[in-house]
Design an enzyme around this catalytic site. Sequence first.
Site, PDB file in Angstrom:
ATOM      1  N   SER A 247      69.874 -55.301  72.678  1.00  0.00           N
ATOM      2  CA  SER A 247      68.659 -55.859  73.251  1.00  0.00           C
ATOM      3  C   SER A 247      68.130 -54.913  74.312  1.00  0.00           C
ATOM      4  CB  SER A 247      68.949 -57.206  73.898  1.00  0.00           C
ATOM      5  OG  SER A 247      69.720 -56.982  75.066  1.00  0.00           O
ATOM      6  N   LYS A 248      66.855 -55.068  74.591  1.00  0.00           N
ATOM      7  CA  LYS A 248      66.247 -54.196  75.588  1.00  0.00           C
ATOM      8  C   LYS A 248      66.916 -54.411  76.950  1.00  0.00           C
ATOM      9  CE  LYS A 248      61.864 -52.910  77.603  1.00  0.00           C
ATOM     10  NZ  LYS A 248      60.425 -53.061  77.530  1.00  0.00           N
ATOM     11  N   ARG A 249      67.237 -55.673  77.222  1.00  0.00           N
ATOM     12  CA  ARG A 249      67.808 -55.965  78.539  1.00  0.00           C
ATOM     13  C   ARG A 249      69.108 -55.203  78.764  1.00  0.00           C
ATOM     14  NH1 ARG A 249      69.495 -61.297  79.554  1.00  0.00           N
ATOM     15  NH2 ARG A 249      67.998 -61.930  77.989  1.00  0.00           N
ATOM     16  N   GLY A 252      68.116 -51.022  77.052  1.00  0.00           N
ATOM     17  CA  GLY A 252      66.926 -50.265  77.458  1.00  0.00           C
ATOM     18  C   GLY A 252      66.084 -49.847  76.266  1.00  0.00           C
TER      19      GLY A 252
END
Length: 494
Positions: A247-249, A252
């Site tokens: 995930s982006k969280r 990144g």
Amino acid sequence: MANEVRVRFPPSPTGYLHIGGARTAILNWLYARQHNGKLILRIEDTDTGRSTEESIQGIIDGLNWLGIDWDEGPYFQTDFTAEHQAAAQKLLAAGKAYKCFCTKEALDSKREAAMVAKQEVRYDGTCRHLTPEEIATFEATGTPSVVRFKVPERQGGVGYDDQVLGRIEQQYSEISDFVIVRSNSKPLYLLCNVVDDIRDRISHIIRGQDHKDNTNRQILLYEALGAPVPIFAHMPLTLDTKRAKISKRSHGEIVSVQWYRDHGFLPWAMVNFLCLLGWSAGDDREIFSKEELLTAFSLDRINKSNAIFNYKKDDPKFITDPKLLTINAHYLRTMDLEELARLVKKELAAAGIWQAAYEGEQREWFLKTLDMTRERFYTLKDFVTQGRAWFADDFEMCPQALKKNLLKHAELQEWLPELAGRMAAMANFTAEETEKVARDFAEEKQTKPGIPINGCRAVLTGQIKGPSMFEVFEHLGKETVVRRLRETGKWFAK
Ligand code: GLU
């Protein structure tokens, strides 16, 4: 055509196009193209609080960059709200759904009690059997209600033949009467998605395993709405090396398709890599042209177990999954040179070192430079980082080259400018002639030829490795070679 393959990619536009979403799009696209079918792009934007224009644009840009074209859409789910509501009304009218007036507090306390008693948390059906009078009373007092689907109470169950996972069945008794419309009249994903897939005449639903648990409930909706049930294929999830969902969280930008576009990756390399993330041809092939993929692809070769995106976020050595780098390098090194030149032009321009002559009198030189250097490169960015010395004087020297090839041999500070003098006097600045001059020079200095030659590599290219140094001399040209060798001192001064 009744048997037409119609697949869809229905992203929720709440973020960028991430590699998991891109993989879903790619496999649907492949399936459509393989069967002369249609790919429908549907933006599932009903979560108006989280959907953004920027995300919609990002998804479309990402698909365009990858070369994933669609045949219909983009349709926007919010344009069909009235249809979703009508479907709910139809189910209510047919007695296949009911209004539920239970308050949040009542549901919460029942849920807690069930948890304490270690029972399954399910809706207990309080409102399922309300009489028309009871309903009228609630409505007269303005009590808010949701719409719940009436899961059959009889024996038996629902199931389907997943093209990847095999038969998946669930007893009716295991499925709670689920909400299809919220108390604010907003229809929920389970219903909207089915209504849209019915309208879009979707034949195959190829999506992530995170939706597997929705499928049986959705099949109940298809049946209740009197529509044929599509074929389902659930793909493995994409996890990182620690088996966490990417995930982006937590990872990144590295998990967004845009990141790869902006970091010198080639779209087809990305498509090729993403196909292999969860699918294999059954042999050890890793490089597939579009034609090869169209022949080899099949739903039943999608892996059952989760795919690992081999990216170690705490390890600076990993720009990204090494397999992706290898695949990108393969295409970079074998692609049409003119096509590569077009892409490298953009990189050089962005780095401020593009020269018009590369498309004029230096065209041949430019193409040869790309061809000579790409053998060691992995991404388009390498042309302006490791390869910068070919196009500009203001390049950095890699620390290893500086230490091992230059600083370790203090004498090179005198020798290389001296060698520059010899080279300046040469009439034929060819690989062969420069080799002779360099070797004679080493012999005269009673040193191994590698010492001045590797020193030259550092000063001329900034690198520790590269094409044959004599070819580098010839190709870089006398003027540049002489100038840079004369300036050897500047590296010692740093
Ligand atoms: N909008 C849903 C998602 O992005 C679509 C799921 C589906 O394919 O049905 O996860």
